[in-house]
Design a protein around this motif. Structure first.
Motif, short mmCIF file in Angstrom:
data_model
loop_
_atom_site.label_atom_id
_atom_site.label_comp_id
_atom_site.label_asym_id
_atom_site.label_seq_id
_atom_site.Cartn_x
_atom_site.Cartn_y
_atom_site.Cartn_z
N HIS A 126 0.82 -1.22 0.00
CA HIS A 126 0.00 0.00 0.00
C HIS A 126 0.85 1.26 0.00
CE1 HIS A 126 -2.94 -2.81 2.35
NE2 HIS A 126 -2.98 -3.03 1.04
N ALA A 127 2.17 1.10 -0.11
CA ALA A 127 3.07 2.25 0.06
C ALA A 127 2.86 3.33 -0.99
CB ALA A 127 4.53 1.76 0.02
N ALA A 128 2.36 2.97 -2.17
CA ALA A 128 2.20 3.97 -3.23
C ALA A 128 1.01 4.90 -2.99
CB ALA A 128 2.04 3.28 -4.59
N MET A 129 0.10 4.51 -2.08
CA MET A 129 -1.08 5.34 -1.82
C MET A 129 -0.75 6.48 -0.86
SD MET A 129 -4.44 2.92 -1.45
CE MET A 129 -3.68 1.61 -0.52
N PRO A 130 -1.40 7.65 -1.01
CA PRO A 130 -1.24 8.72 -0.02
C PRO A 130 -1.66 8.22 1.36
CG PRO A 130 -2.40 9.51 -1.97
CD PRO A 130 -2.30 8.03 -2.10
N LEU A 131 -1.11 8.82 2.40
CA LEU A 131 -1.36 8.36 3.77
C LEU A 131 -2.84 8.43 4.12
CD1 LEU A 131 -0.22 7.29 6.37
CD2 LEU A 131 0.33 9.65 7.06
N HIS A 132 -3.52 9.53 3.73
CA HIS A 132 -4.94 9.63 4.08
C HIS A 132 -5.77 8.54 3.39
CE1 HIS A 132 -5.24 11.72 0.17
NE2 HIS A 132 -6.52 11.37 0.20
N ALA A 133 -5.34 8.15 2.16
CA ALA A 133 -6.06 7.09 1.45
C ALA A 133 -5.86 5.75 2.14
CB ALA A 133 -5.59 7.02 0.00
N ARG A 134 -4.67 5.52 2.69
CA ARG A 134 -4.42 4.27 3.40
C ARG A 134 -5.29 4.17 4.65
NH1 ARG A 134 1.94 4.25 4.00
NH2 ARG A 134 1.96 6.21 2.84
N ILE A 135 -5.40 5.28 5.38
CA ILE A 135 -6.24 5.29 6.59
C ILE A 135 -7.70 5.06 6.20
CG2 ILE A 135 -7.05 6.72 8.51
CD1 ILE A 135 -4.28 8.11 8.42
N GLN A 136 -8.14 5.75 5.17
CA GLN A 136 -9.53 5.60 4.71
C GLN A 136 -9.83 4.16 4.30
OE1 GLN A 136 -10.20 5.63 0.93
NE2 GLN A 136 -12.34 5.16 1.30
N ARG A 137 -8.90 3.54 3.55
CA ARG A 137 -9.10 2.16 3.11
C ARG A 137 -9.12 1.20 4.29
NH1 ARG A 137 -7.47 1.10 -2.25
NH2 ARG A 137 -8.07 2.86 -3.57
N ALA A 138 -8.25 1.44 5.27
CA ALA A 138 -8.19 0.55 6.44
C ALA A 138 -9.50 0.59 7.22
CB ALA A 138 -7.02 0.95 7.32
N ILE A 139 -10.05 1.81 7.44
CA ILE A 139 -11.31 1.93 8.18
C ILE A 139 -12.45 1.35 7.35
CG2 ILE A 139 -12.95 3.56 9.18
CD1 ILE A 139 -10.56 5.40 9.77
N ARG A 140 -12.43 1.59 6.07
CA ARG A 140 -13.47 1.03 5.20
C ARG A 140 -13.48 -0.48 5.27
NH1 ARG A 140 -13.19 2.02 -1.21
NH2 ARG A 140 -11.70 0.29 -1.03
N LEU A 175 -7.55 10.02 16.91
CA LEU A 175 -7.01 9.02 15.99
C LEU A 175 -5.68 9.47 15.40
CD1 LEU A 175 -7.35 6.32 14.61
CD2 LEU A 175 -8.71 7.44 12.82
N ALA A 176 -5.57 10.76 15.11
CA ALA A 176 -4.30 11.27 14.59
C ALA A 176 -3.18 11.06 15.59
CB ALA A 176 -4.44 12.75 14.26
N ARG A 177 -3.47 11.28 16.86
CA ARG A 177 -2.46 11.09 17.90
C ARG A 177 -2.07 9.61 17.99
NH1 ARG A 177 -4.74 14.04 21.31
NH2 ARG A 177 -5.99 12.44 22.35
N SER A 178 -3.06 8.71 17.93
CA SER A 178 -2.78 7.28 18.03
C SER A 178 -1.96 6.76 16.84
CB SER A 178 -4.09 6.49 18.12
OG SER A 178 -4.83 6.85 19.27
N LEU A 179 -2.24 7.33 15.66
CA LEU A 179 -1.54 6.87 14.46
C LEU A 179 -0.27 7.67 14.18
CD1 LEU A 179 -4.57 6.39 12.02
CD2 LEU A 179 -3.39 4.64 13.36
N VAL A 207 -0.01 10.78 13.07
CA VAL A 207 -0.11 11.52 11.81
C VAL A 207 -0.80 12.85 12.13
CG1 VAL A 207 -0.29 9.41 10.45
CG2 VAL A 207 -2.38 10.52 11.23
N SER A 208 -0.88 13.73 11.13
CA SER A 208 -1.53 15.02 11.37
C SER A 208 -3.04 14.85 11.39
CB SER A 208 -1.14 16.01 10.28
OG SER A 208 -1.78 15.67 9.06
N ARG A 209 -3.71 15.78 12.09
CA ARG A 209 -5.16 15.74 12.14
C ARG A 209 -5.76 15.95 10.76
NH1 ARG A 209 -9.20 19.90 15.43
NH2 ARG A 209 -11.13 18.72 15.02
N ASP A 210 -5.12 16.78 9.92
CA ASP A 210 -5.63 17.02 8.57
C ASP A 210 -5.68 15.73 7.76
OD1 ASP A 210 -5.97 19.68 9.08
OD2 ASP A 210 -4.12 20.32 8.07
N THR A 211 -4.69 14.84 7.99
CA THR A 211 -4.66 13.56 7.28
C THR A 211 -5.87 12.72 7.65
OG1 THR A 211 -2.24 13.59 7.17
CG2 THR A 211 -3.32 11.46 6.89
N VAL A 212 -6.18 12.64 8.93
CA VAL A 212 -7.34 11.87 9.37
C VAL A 212 -8.63 12.52 8.87
CG1 VAL A 212 -8.64 11.04 11.38
CG2 VAL A 212 -6.14 10.96 11.38
N GLU A 213 -8.69 13.86 8.91
CA GLU A 213 -9.88 14.56 8.41
C GLU A 213 -10.11 14.25 6.93
OE1 GLU A 213 -12.34 16.45 9.44
OE2 GLU A 213 -11.82 16.26 11.56
#
Length: 496
Positions: free
Chosen positions: A19-33, A53-57, A59-65
């Motif tokens: 999954h490394a080629a995907m943007p970080l926010h897309a990876r998080i979205q796919r994992a939750i999906r 969730l951003a703190r746990s992972l 990553v930045s809050r914008d990425t999770v948003e």
């Protein structure tokens, strides 16, 4: 909040190399999906706050948003100001772990196919080896193909034709290639062809499919050689045709059986120039008799001229199509054997009345063949390169055929009797020992050698046991090594 296992699942999805080629926010979205789809997060369940969730992972809050925004846009979650994010109520996915026994059985049962689809699936299809090894049949030498010349011609096409090659092509084939094919088959095969009678396809197999489905109805009878080319039989069976086997002798298909058969057939399938798999050539008197039979009964002759370029003893016989004044013959040719399999260009020379129907039918399959490859091939033929390549390979293949025949006589004379063909890319060999054909094929495969059994190519499976051994794609050294391996394998079987 997520349970610990759910959080770990998201973290694992994020760091997975695939999954490394995907943007970080897309990876998080796919994992939750995936958690939602699997049922691990049921309808109405709350998701962690984006900041938490951003703190746990880490990553930045914008990425999770951004991940949450995409989930919301796709309908997987609902977002309520002041309340947070929740799995959408409409998203009721069942976990694979909670499938009922009935659901599991339904999921694993055979696909619900139509009769024709079931016939195609049961046939096993026509599969070719991606990385051929001795003695896989029907494969040309590709390592010595003039690739630099081909690339130069392709660059010329790109320069002169430009972006036009990126658009849809003529379903019948590009005009330059159809003209080149017509000139070639008229000169070399004695055909009666014009460019407007040529239909360019991806393969001879596609041509057989079109013939089976356009010229005949389910239940119609078609005469086929016995033994016969397996790809034709599978195409006809899948179309629901009744294949009537007709014996092949040293002069080709026994035409008397066809002429005297009281039950009519609508077509006959032939490999007259180099019968598959026996290698015999259909005699002129039998060709003429078949032409008269087709005319009287308004039947079709389907002529597969799959490797007639490679003839090692005298001149090749003119094709049946060129002898037929009644336009009842469909001539099938391919560049898969004469050039390279990856080209995916074949063709048919059609009677005038079939050109439009066959072209329209072809559009329902794949639309058209790639214009770039067609135009490059046209230049390859127009410049005389195709003829030169065929002449060169004819000499190479004749030498390799001789090498194989000599080595079989030296190392396998106690087991095999080769039938040295006048042409083609493979040689039939009959087993003369007590080793069962299937046992011999399995033993050969264990030492890295591929053999096609002959007996299965006969309609009743009662033909002589033996093999079809391809030689064209393998150097003399490769042939020698393989024959010695085969000899050792057979000697080991003979001792058991």
């Amino acid at each position: 909040m997520f349970r610990h296992s759910q959080l770990e699942s998201v973290k694992a999805w994020i760091v997975r190399p695939a999954h490394a080629a995907m943007p970080l926010h897309a990876r998080i979205q796919r994992a939750i999906r995936q958690l939602i789809v699997d049922g691990a997060l049921g309808p109405g369940k709350p998701l962690p706050a984006s900041r938490a969730l951003a703190r746990s992972l880490e990553v930045s809050r914008d990425t999770v948003e951004a991940a949450y925004a995409q989930l919301h846009a796709e309908g997987f979650i609902n977002r309520r100001v002041g309340s947070g994010s929740f799995v959408a109520e409409m998203t009721e996915f069942a976990s694979n772990r909670h499938l009922s026994q009935r659901d599991t059985l339904l999921r694993n049962q055979a696909p619900n196919l139509g009769k024709r689809g079931g016939a195609m699936f049961r046939s096993g299809g026509v599969r070719e080896m991606l990385s051929p090894r001795p003695f896989a049949h029907g494969i040309p030498e590709t390592r010595s193909f003039p690739l630099q010349l081909w690339e130069r011609l392709e660059r010329q096409v790109r320069k002169e034709v430009g972006a036009q090659t990126l658009l849809h092509g003529d379903p019948q084939g590009t005009a330059p290639l159809r003209r080149a094919i017509a000139d070639y088959v008229n000169l070399e095969r004695g055909a009666r062809a014009t460019a407007d009678r040529i239909l360019v396809l991806t393969s001879s197999q596609q041509a057989l499919w079109l013939c089976a489905n356009m010229l005949l109805d389910p239940g119609d009878r078609i005469f086929v050689e016995d033994p016969a080319y397996y790809g034709a039989g599978k195409a006809f069976d899948a179309a629901g045709l009744e294949c009537v086997p007709v014996q092949v002798d040293r002069q080709g298909i026994v035409v008397d059986r066809i002429i005297t058969e009281p039950r009519r057939a609508k077509a006959v399938f032939l490999t007259p120039s180099h019968q598959f798999p026996t290698g015999v050539t259909l005699t002129l008197d039998r060709r003429m008799a078949l032409i008269e039979w087709a005319m009287r009964h308004q039947a079709w002759i389907i002529e597969d001229d799959y490797d007639s370029e490679f003839h090692y003893a005298g001149k090749p016989t003119a094709c049946v199509q060129g002898l037929d004044p009644y336009d009842r013959t469909i001539y099938i040719g391919t560049f898969t054997k004469s050039l390279f399999p990856g080209l995916r260009i074949g063709y048919v020379v059609l009677p005038p009345q079939l050109v439009k129907p066959m072209t329209v039918a072809r559009t329902l399959l794949d639309g058209h063949s790639a214009p770039m490859a067609q135009l490059t091939l046209a230049r390859f033929m127009e410049g005389g390169h195709f003829g030169a390549h065929v002449r060169t390979m004819r000499g190479v293949y004749a030498q390799r055929l001789g090498v194989l025949a000599d080595l079989l006589g030296k190392h396998l004379s106690d087991f095999l009797e080769p039938g040295i063909p006048a042409g083609g890319l493979q040689m039939p060999c009959v087993l003369t020992c007590d080793i069962p054909e299937r046992t011999a094929i399995d033993a050969a495969r264990r030492v890295g050698i591929e053999l096609m059994g002959l007996s299965a190519l006969h309609a009743a499976g009662d033909g002589k046991a033996g093999f079809l051994m391809g030689f064209a794609a393998y150097t003399p050294l490769e042939i020698e090594v393989a024959v010695k391996k085969l000899g050792n394998a057979f000697r080991t079987l003979a001792k058991l």
